[in-house]
Write an enzyme that holds these catalytic residues in place. Structure first.
Site, PDB file in Angstrom:
ATOM      1  N   SER A 156       3.440  -2.004  10.297  1.00 24.55           N
ATOM      2  CA  SER A 156       5.015  -1.689  10.740  1.00 24.55           C
ATOM      3  C   SER A 156       5.607  -3.095  10.415  1.00 24.55           C
ATOM      4  O   SER A 156       6.691  -3.542  10.851  1.00 24.55           O
ATOM      5  CB  SER A 156       5.229  -1.311  12.053  1.00 24.55           C
ATOM      6  OG  SER A 156       4.914   0.047  12.333  1.00 24.55           O
TER       7      SER A 156
ATOM      8  N   ASN B 116       0.682  -1.092  -0.055  1.00 25.60           N
ATOM      9  CA  ASN B 116      -0.113   0.236  -0.041  1.00 25.60           C
ATOM     10  C   ASN B 116       0.879   1.215  -0.028  1.00 25.60           C
ATOM     11  O   ASN B 116       1.427   1.428   1.081  1.00 25.60           O
ATOM     12  CB  ASN B 116      -0.748  -0.007   1.251  1.00 25.60           C
ATOM     13  CG  ASN B 116      -1.753   1.373   1.466  1.00 25.60           C
ATOM     14  OD1 ASN B 116      -1.844   1.932   0.487  1.00 25.60           O
ATOM     15  ND2 ASN B 116      -2.420   1.481   2.706  1.00 25.60           N
TER      16      ASN B 116
ATOM     17  N   HIS C  71      -9.492   1.168   4.938  1.00 23.83           N
ATOM     18  CA  HIS C  71      -8.225   1.444   5.711  1.00 23.83           C
ATOM     19  C   HIS C  71      -8.415   2.233   6.760  1.00 23.83           C
ATOM     20  O   HIS C  71      -9.252   3.221   6.627  1.00 23.83           O
ATOM     21  CB  HIS C  71      -7.267   2.035   4.756  1.00 23.83           C
ATOM     22  CG  HIS C  71      -5.817   1.856   5.231  1.00 23.83           C
ATOM     23  ND1 HIS C  71      -5.271   2.904   5.856  1.00 23.83           N
ATOM     24  CD2 HIS C  71      -4.805   1.102   4.970  1.00 23.83           C
ATOM     25  CE1 HIS C  71      -4.084   2.529   6.482  1.00 23.83           C
ATOM     26  NE2 HIS C  71      -3.938   1.481   5.935  1.00 23.83           N
TER      27      HIS C  71
ATOM     28  N   GLU D 213      -6.823   4.767   7.674  1.00 25.43           N
ATOM     29  CA  GLU D 213      -6.539   6.055   7.585  1.00 25.43           C
ATOM     30  C   GLU D 213      -7.932   6.895   6.919  1.00 25.43           C
ATOM     31  O   GLU D 213      -8.245   8.044   6.777  1.00 25.43           O
ATOM     32  CB  GLU D 213      -5.234   6.334   6.516  1.00 25.43           C
ATOM     33  CG  GLU D 213      -4.023   6.094   7.341  1.00 25.43           C
ATOM     34  CD  GLU D 213      -3.080   5.596   6.699  1.00 25.43           C
ATOM     35  OE1 GLU D 213      -2.950   5.513   5.530  1.00 25.43           O
ATOM     36  OE2 GLU D 213      -2.381   4.940   7.223  1.00 25.43           O
TER      37      GLU D 213
ATOM     38  N   GLY E 198       2.599   2.526  10.767  1.00 27.38           N
ATOM     39  CA  GLY E 198       3.501   3.616  10.606  1.00 27.38           C
ATOM     40  C   GLY E 198       4.200   3.988  11.965  1.00 27.38           C
ATOM     41  O   GLY E 198       4.873   4.969  11.996  1.00 27.38           O
TER      42      GLY E 198
ATOM     43  N   GLU F  66      -5.136  -4.736  10.642  1.00 32.26           N
ATOM     44  CA  GLU F  66      -4.210  -3.769  10.934  1.00 32.26           C
ATOM     45  C   GLU F  66      -4.454  -2.918  12.234  1.00 32.26           C
ATOM     46  O   GLU F  66      -5.091  -1.877  12.223  1.00 32.26           O
ATOM     47  CB  GLU F  66      -4.177  -2.741   9.748  1.00 32.26           C
ATOM     48  CG  GLU F  66      -3.771  -3.314   8.300  1.00 32.26           C
ATOM     49  CD  GLU F  66      -3.392  -2.445   7.436  1.00 32.26           C
ATOM     50  OE1 GLU F  66      -2.089  -2.777   6.876  1.00 32.26           O
ATOM     51  OE2 GLU F  66      -3.949  -1.288   7.223  1.00 32.26           O
TER      52      GLU F  66
ATOM     53  N   LYS G 138      -0.011   4.212  -0.314  1.00 31.23           N
ATOM     54  CA  LYS G 138      -0.539   5.431   0.197  1.00 31.23           C
ATOM     55  C   LYS G 138      -0.438   6.683  -0.512  1.00 31.23           C
ATOM     56  O   LYS G 138      -0.338   6.624  -1.783  1.00 31.23           O
ATOM     57  CB  LYS G 138      -0.086   5.649   1.664  1.00 31.23           C
ATOM     58  CG  LYS G 138      -0.271   4.326   2.521  1.00 31.23           C
ATOM     59  CD  LYS G 138      -0.096   4.390   4.081  1.00 31.23           C
ATOM     60  CE  LYS G 138      -0.227   3.403   4.866  1.00 31.23           C
ATOM     61  NZ  LYS G 138      -0.144   3.340   6.351  1.00 31.23           N
TER      62      LYS G 138
HETATM   63  P1  13P Z   1       3.068   0.659   7.456  1.00 35.06           P
HETATM   64  O1  13P Z   1       3.425  -0.564   7.045  1.00 35.06           O
HETATM   65  O2  13P Z   1       3.841   1.979   7.101  1.00 35.06           O
HETATM   66  O3  13P Z   1       2.937   0.603   9.129  1.00 35.06           O
HETATM   67  O4  13P Z   1       1.585   0.895   7.066  1.00 35.06           O
HETATM   68  C1  13P Z   1       0.871  -0.344   7.156  1.00 35.06           C
HETATM   69  C2  13P Z   1      -0.541  -0.071   6.552  1.00 35.06           C
HETATM   70  O5  13P Z   1      -1.318   0.806   6.834  1.00 35.06           O
HETATM   71  C3  13P Z   1      -0.633  -0.621   5.170  1.00 35.06           C
HETATM   72  O6  13P Z   1      -2.118  -0.559   4.773  1.00 35.06           O
END
Ligand code: 13P
Length: 252
Positions: A213, A9, A94, A96, A172, A166, A11
């Site tokens: 992460s 992903n 997601h 976010e 992150g 997640e 982002k």
């Molecule tokens: P990170 O791997 O940067 O922690 O992000 C995970 C994520 O949100 C994947 O969709």
């Protein structure tokens, strides 16, 4: 047997030009790992070029979001059929999007159904926040997200989706969940809810990923868990060597 699955992903990162360079750098090594279902999820603006680069390589393309209506006056939005032109997958729900764009379980349910209607595979994200985790509300939250997100699906539809667990506190932050902790959530809350809703066969067939992460250094800790079938990778999917090594670690 569930085929291992690793998706990157990206982002809101990479212009189309940068995306092209990133794909070209990773592709030769990623192509060699056919035992893993591999998916790249760039921003909308790079879907066309990335899907062209991935055609015939064995890798798939995914969008990171989508509107649920087929078309119409929804300024700034992208429809399921528009995504389907370039993608086989779409990330939905997601954290976010839930946090910054107020996406609710009911709205995510609409999007999942809309994706299935055009034969896109949803990568359906769920997970508890730090606050919920600390209040011992993980079970309640994750079970609710599964039930409401997948409400009204047929067994056949449910079987084909991919779920990404997640935990929001792990995204992150560099603070990944433990392999055994994530495995327990997948087994006790996610697969058990799938079984309750759709039966044992579906619960056993659905791929469930861990996300939050994930790095080349910790990926194996997740992949060796019996209930975890792969990873949804954020930051590390932008680093070619890291991502390649995560995909390689997913081979069973
Ligand atoms: P990170 O791997 O940067 O922690 O992000 C995970 C994520 O949100 C994947 O969709």
């Amino acid at each position: 047997m569930r085929k291992p699955f690793v998706a990157g992903n990206w982002k809101m990162n990479k212009t189309a030009e940068e995306a092209t360079a990133l794909v070209k750098e990773m592709l030769p090594e990623l192509q060699s790992v056919a035992a893993v279902e591999r998916v790249l999820c760039p921003p909308f603006t790079s879907l066309m070029i990335v899907s062209a680069l991935l055609t015939g390589t064995g890798l798939g393309t995914g969008a990171q979001n989508m509107h649920w209506e087929a078309q119409g006056a929804f300024t700034g939005e992208v429809s399921p059929r528009m995504v389907k032109e370039f993608c086989q997958y779409v990330i939905l729900g997601h954290s976010e999007r839930r946090t910054y764009f107020a996406e609710t379980d009911a709205l995510i349910n609409k999007k999942i159904k809309a994706a299935l209607e055009v034969a896109l595979t949803p990568i359906f994200c769920i997970g508890e926040t730090l606050e919920e985790n600390q209040a011992s509300r993980t079970a309640e939250v994750v079970i609710r997200q599964v039930k409401e997100g997948l409400a009204g699906l047929t067994q056949e539809q449910a079987k084909g989706i991919v779920i990404a667990y997640e935990p929001v506190w792990a995204i992150g932050t560099g603070l990944a969940a433990s392999g055994t902790g994530a495995n327990a959530v997948v087994k006790d809350y996610i697969r058990s809810t799938l079984e309750e809703m759709f039966g044992r066969q579906v619960a056993d067939a659905v791929r469930v990923l861990y996300g939050g992460s994930v790095t080349a250094a910790n990926a194996s800790e997740f992949f060796e868990q019996p209930e975890i079938d792969g990873a949804l990778v954020g930051g590390a999917s932008l680093k070619p060597a890291e991502f390649v090594n995560i995909v390689k670690a997913a081979v069973r």
